[in-house]
Write a protein that holds these residues in place. Sequence first.
Motif, PDB file in Angstrom:
ATOM      1  N   LEU A 117     -55.435  47.072 -31.504  1.00  0.00           N
ATOM      2  CA  LEU A 117     -53.981  47.625 -31.416  1.00  0.00           C
ATOM      3  C   LEU A 117     -53.175  46.819 -30.419  1.00  0.00           C
ATOM      4  CD1 LEU A 117     -51.924  49.789 -32.070  1.00  0.00           C
ATOM      5  CD2 LEU A 117     -53.077  51.283 -30.364  1.00  0.00           C
ATOM      6  N   PHE A 118     -53.703  46.372 -29.122  1.00  0.00           N
ATOM      7  CA  PHE A 118     -53.188  45.946 -28.325  1.00  0.00           C
ATOM      8  C   PHE A 118     -53.791  44.534 -27.688  1.00  0.00           C
ATOM      9  CE2 PHE A 118     -52.560  50.307 -26.971  1.00  0.00           C
ATOM     10  CZ  PHE A 118     -51.059  50.240 -27.220  1.00  0.00           C
ATOM     11  N   ASP A 119     -53.094  43.613 -27.257  1.00  0.00           N
ATOM     12  CA  ASP A 119     -53.479  42.394 -27.001  1.00  0.00           C
ATOM     13  C   ASP A 119     -54.213  42.359 -25.578  1.00  0.00           C
ATOM     14  OD1 ASP A 119     -53.842  39.539 -26.059  1.00  0.00           O
ATOM     15  OD2 ASP A 119     -51.887  38.827 -26.149  1.00  0.00           O
ATOM     16  N   PHE A 120     -55.520  42.479 -25.706  1.00  0.00           N
ATOM     17  CA  PHE A 120     -56.419  42.347 -24.442  1.00  0.00           C
ATOM     18  C   PHE A 120     -57.377  41.464 -24.340  1.00  0.00           C
ATOM     19  CE2 PHE A 120     -56.303  47.498 -24.577  1.00  0.00           C
ATOM     20  CZ  PHE A 120     -55.508  47.480 -23.479  1.00  0.00           C
ATOM     21  N   GLU A 121     -56.668  40.232 -24.985  1.00  0.00           N
ATOM     22  CA  GLU A 121     -57.443  38.789 -25.037  1.00  0.00           C
ATOM     23  C   GLU A 121     -57.928  38.436 -23.589  1.00  0.00           C
ATOM     24  OE1 GLU A 121     -59.169  38.304 -27.812  1.00  0.00           O
ATOM     25  OE2 GLU A 121     -58.183  40.032 -28.215  1.00  0.00           O
ATOM     26  N   GLU A 122     -57.075  38.348 -22.662  1.00  0.00           N
ATOM     27  CA  GLU A 122     -57.356  38.051 -21.203  1.00  0.00           C
ATOM     28  C   GLU A 122     -58.197  39.006 -20.578  1.00  0.00           C
ATOM     29  OE1 GLU A 122     -54.667  37.544 -17.033  1.00  0.00           O
ATOM     30  OE2 GLU A 122     -53.623  37.387 -19.058  1.00  0.00           O
ATOM     31  N   GLU A 123     -58.200  40.126 -20.865  1.00  0.00           N
ATOM     32  CA  GLU A 123     -59.157  40.996 -20.121  1.00  0.00           C
ATOM     33  C   GLU A 123     -60.467  40.919 -20.780  1.00  0.00           C
ATOM     34  OE1 GLU A 123     -55.139  42.874 -19.701  1.00  0.00           O
ATOM     35  OE2 GLU A 123     -56.038  41.800 -21.298  1.00  0.00           O
ATOM     36  N   ASN A 124     -60.430  40.781 -22.126  1.00  0.00           N
ATOM     37  CA  ASN A 124     -61.844  40.582 -22.911  1.00  0.00           C
ATOM     38  C   ASN A 124     -62.455  39.362 -22.469  1.00  0.00           C
ATOM     39  OD1 ASN A 124     -63.481  41.258 -25.174  1.00  0.00           O
ATOM     40  ND2 ASN A 124     -63.041  39.433 -25.735  1.00  0.00           N
ATOM     41  N   HIS A 125     -61.856  38.168 -21.969  1.00  0.00           N
ATOM     42  CA  HIS A 125     -62.481  37.055 -21.582  1.00  0.00           C
ATOM     43  C   HIS A 125     -63.502  37.410 -20.289  1.00  0.00           C
ATOM     44  CE1 HIS A 125     -63.138  32.976 -20.503  1.00  0.00           C
ATOM     45  NE2 HIS A 125     -62.795  33.138 -19.478  1.00  0.00           N
ATOM     46  N   VAL A 126     -62.868  38.484 -19.650  1.00  0.00           N
ATOM     47  CA  VAL A 126     -63.582  38.813 -18.340  1.00  0.00           C
ATOM     48  C   VAL A 126     -64.640  39.682 -18.575  1.00  0.00           C
ATOM     49  CG1 VAL A 126     -63.552  40.273 -16.096  1.00  0.00           C
ATOM     50  CG2 VAL A 126     -61.593  38.821 -16.850  1.00  0.00           C
ATOM     51  N   PHE A 127     -64.703  40.486 -19.565  1.00  0.00           N
ATOM     52  CA  PHE A 127     -65.595  41.375 -20.214  1.00  0.00           C
ATOM     53  C   PHE A 127     -66.734  40.295 -20.723  1.00  0.00           C
ATOM     54  CE2 PHE A 127     -67.702  43.539 -23.600  1.00  0.00           C
ATOM     55  CZ  PHE A 127     -68.047  44.891 -22.939  1.00  0.00           C
ATOM     56  N   GLU A 128     -66.485  39.294 -21.512  1.00  0.00           N
ATOM     57  CA  GLU A 128     -67.587  38.539 -22.149  1.00  0.00           C
ATOM     58  C   GLU A 128     -68.373  37.845 -21.187  1.00  0.00           C
ATOM     59  OE1 GLU A 128     -65.556  36.498 -25.109  1.00  0.00           O
ATOM     60  OE2 GLU A 128     -65.620  38.055 -26.596  1.00  0.00           O
ATOM     61  N   GLN A 129     -67.574  37.553 -19.981  1.00  0.00           N
ATOM     62  CA  GLN A 129     -68.616  36.972 -18.915  1.00  0.00           C
ATOM     63  C   GLN A 129     -69.643  37.739 -18.673  1.00  0.00           C
ATOM     64  OE1 GLN A 129     -65.530  36.127 -16.122  1.00  0.00           O
ATOM     65  NE2 GLN A 129     -65.010  33.886 -17.040  1.00  0.00           N
ATOM     66  N   GLY A 130     -69.771  39.077 -19.085  1.00  0.00           N
ATOM     67  CA  GLY A 130     -70.926  39.917 -18.470  1.00  0.00           C
ATOM     68  C   GLY A 130     -70.684  40.926 -17.408  1.00  0.00           C
ATOM     69  N   ASP A 131     -69.595  40.894 -16.939  1.00  0.00           N
ATOM     70  CA  ASP A 131     -69.308  41.654 -15.591  1.00  0.00           C
ATOM     71  C   ASP A 131     -68.642  42.782 -16.308  1.00  0.00           C
ATOM     72  OD1 ASP A 131     -69.029  42.951 -13.302  1.00  0.00           O
ATOM     73  OD2 ASP A 131     -68.542  40.875 -12.221  1.00  0.00           O
ATOM     74  N   ASP A 132     -69.058  44.109 -16.529  1.00  0.00           N
ATOM     75  CA  ASP A 132     -68.193  45.017 -17.068  1.00  0.00           C
ATOM     76  C   ASP A 132     -67.523  45.757 -16.203  1.00  0.00           C
ATOM     77  OD1 ASP A 132     -70.358  46.549 -16.447  1.00  0.00           O
ATOM     78  OD2 ASP A 132     -70.191  47.990 -17.848  1.00  0.00           O
ATOM     79  N   ARG A 133     -67.904  45.790 -14.638  1.00  0.00           N
ATOM     80  CA  ARG A 133     -67.500  46.259 -13.492  1.00  0.00           C
ATOM     81  C   ARG A 133     -66.180  45.503 -13.186  1.00  0.00           C
ATOM     82  NH1 ARG A 133     -68.844  51.413 -12.139  1.00  0.00           N
ATOM     83  NH2 ARG A 133     -71.109  51.628 -12.581  1.00  0.00           N
ATOM     84  N   ALA A 134     -66.018  44.302 -13.209  1.00  0.00           N
ATOM     85  CA  ALA A 134     -64.714  43.504 -13.078  1.00  0.00           C
ATOM     86  C   ALA A 134     -64.093  43.743 -14.206  1.00  0.00           C
ATOM     87  CB  ALA A 134     -65.287  41.928 -12.861  1.00  0.00           C
ATOM     88  N   TYR A 135     -64.103  44.126 -15.457  1.00  0.00           N
ATOM     89  CA  TYR A 135     -63.292  44.191 -16.443  1.00  0.00           C
ATOM     90  C   TYR A 135     -62.803  45.679 -16.117  1.00  0.00           C
ATOM     91  CZ  TYR A 135     -62.003  45.734 -21.006  1.00  0.00           C
ATOM     92  OH  TYR A 135     -61.159  46.041 -22.087  1.00  0.00           O
ATOM     93  N   MET A 136     -63.566  46.456 -15.756  1.00  0.00           N
ATOM     94  CA  MET A 136     -62.994  47.861 -15.650  1.00  0.00           C
ATOM     95  C   MET A 136     -62.073  47.772 -14.295  1.00  0.00           C
ATOM     96  SD  MET A 136     -66.702  49.941 -15.852  1.00  0.00           S
ATOM     97  CE  MET A 136     -65.894  51.499 -15.103  1.00  0.00           C
ATOM     98  N   GLN A 137     -62.347  46.948 -13.394  1.00  0.00           N
ATOM     99  CA  GLN A 137     -61.465  46.995 -12.283  1.00  0.00           C
ATOM    100  C   GLN A 137     -60.112  46.508 -12.528  1.00  0.00           C
ATOM    101  OE1 GLN A 137     -61.940  48.441  -9.112  1.00  0.00           O
ATOM    102  NE2 GLN A 137     -59.657  48.227  -9.261  1.00  0.00           N
ATOM    103  N   LEU A 138     -60.131  45.428 -13.529  1.00  0.00           N
ATOM    104  CA  LEU A 138     -59.071  44.699 -13.917  1.00  0.00           C
ATOM    105  C   LEU A 138     -58.067  45.526 -14.645  1.00  0.00           C
ATOM    106  CD1 LEU A 138     -57.297  42.141 -14.168  1.00  0.00           C
ATOM    107  CD2 LEU A 138     -58.651  41.573 -16.157  1.00  0.00           C
ATOM    108  N   GLN A 139     -58.644  46.483 -15.474  1.00  0.00           N
ATOM    109  CA  GLN A 139     -57.929  47.142 -16.370  1.00  0.00           C
ATOM    110  C   GLN A 139     -57.318  48.346 -15.393  1.00  0.00           C
ATOM    111  OE1 GLN A 139     -57.091  46.619 -19.205  1.00  0.00           O
ATOM    112  NE2 GLN A 139     -58.614  46.553 -20.624  1.00  0.00           N
ATOM    113  N   LEU A 140     -57.921  48.798 -14.604  1.00  0.00           N
ATOM    114  CA  LEU A 140     -57.650  49.630 -13.507  1.00  0.00           C
ATOM    115  C   LEU A 140     -56.433  49.242 -12.831  1.00  0.00           C
ATOM    116  CD1 LEU A 140     -57.973  52.772 -12.635  1.00  0.00           C
ATOM    117  CD2 LEU A 140     -59.530  51.787 -10.796  1.00  0.00           C
ATOM    118  N   ASP A 141     -56.662  47.919 -12.193  1.00  0.00           N
ATOM    119  CA  ASP A 141     -55.488  47.403 -11.678  1.00  0.00           C
ATOM    120  C   ASP A 141     -54.322  47.136 -12.328  1.00  0.00           C
ATOM    121  OD1 ASP A 141     -57.372  46.859  -9.356  1.00  0.00           O
ATOM    122  OD2 ASP A 141     -57.760  44.907  -9.787  1.00  0.00           O
ATOM    123  N   ARG A 142     -54.392  47.177 -13.590  1.00  0.00           N
ATOM    124  CA  ARG A 142     -53.098  47.123 -14.625  1.00  0.00           C
ATOM    125  C   ARG A 142     -52.737  48.339 -15.373  1.00  0.00           C
ATOM    126  NH1 ARG A 142     -54.558  41.264 -17.574  1.00  0.00           N
ATOM    127  NH2 ARG A 142     -54.514  39.844 -15.462  1.00  0.00           N
TER     128      ARG A 142
END
Length: 298
Positions: free
Chosen positions: A18-43
């Motif tokens: 539905l949305f363009d989350f490719e930049e965020e997904n790159h963080v997720f695929e690095q294996g750090d879901d905490r960093a991904y969650m924080q990025l989404q929260l920051d945004r």
Amino acid sequence: MPVTLEGQLVVAISSRALFDFEEENHVFEQGDDRAYMQLQLDRLEEPAKPGVAFSLVRKLLAFNDADAQRVEVVILSRNDPVSGMRVFRSAQHYGLPIQRGSFTRGQPPWRYLKPLNANLFLSAHLSDVRAALDAGVPAAQVYPHSALASEAHPNEVRIAFDGDAVLFSDEAERVFQAQGLSAFQQHERDKASQPLLAGPFKPLLAALHRLQQEGTPAMRIRTALVTARSAPAHERAIRTLMNWNIEVDEAMFLGGLPKGEFLREFEPDFFFDDQTGHIESAAKHVPAGHVASGVSNS
């Protein structure tokens, strides 16, 4: 009375479809879901950009009005619940009345399709798409880097389908792959009056047909069959649709020509095909999704 989605066209969609989350997904695929969650929260206050299936969802939701709720869109996502807040915030920003969602923090969400009685599932995860198809739900893997839909038809949902292994069974495709084009043409000529069995997306086409008939003056649906078939194999495809009492607005029998440029002219909000080569050709021009079914995906 209990709440029910009965009688509605139900679309389940992942957040990346539905949305363009490719930049965020790159963080997720690095294996750090905490960093991904924080990025989404920051945004959280920053609406995500529209993704590949955004136009399809927005137009389908426009079939709802004060008189009837005809379409329900539900987020079904591997995102975590915290990141889910941004998904709902982004939907609200664009005026998409999406109220329901399941966020599984990395676990396969397809198992919630059956309780929803979903008519379609769109996801960027091939494994979830395969599982949904195995469960009998029309499903496609979106290509997140597909071109976005044209804005030339704001009051018309345009959807294009491949035939064999998508709308129809893969019976004829198996003949083609095993014995070649001449055998395929002869097989289809001999069986021209015998309807093909239903493929995984026949239920979606039927649901769209019902939605079109129920209708609303504000929105309409235009469908196209876009197939590598050519005469004489065209007749069995047309007769199958007639047997189902389902009409398509356009049919393109391309005889193996690349589909992408024809789809560019049709300007669909989404195109479904079982072969990755056709999807890659289409994705340069239109939103596209891979239906991982049939002999080409076995």
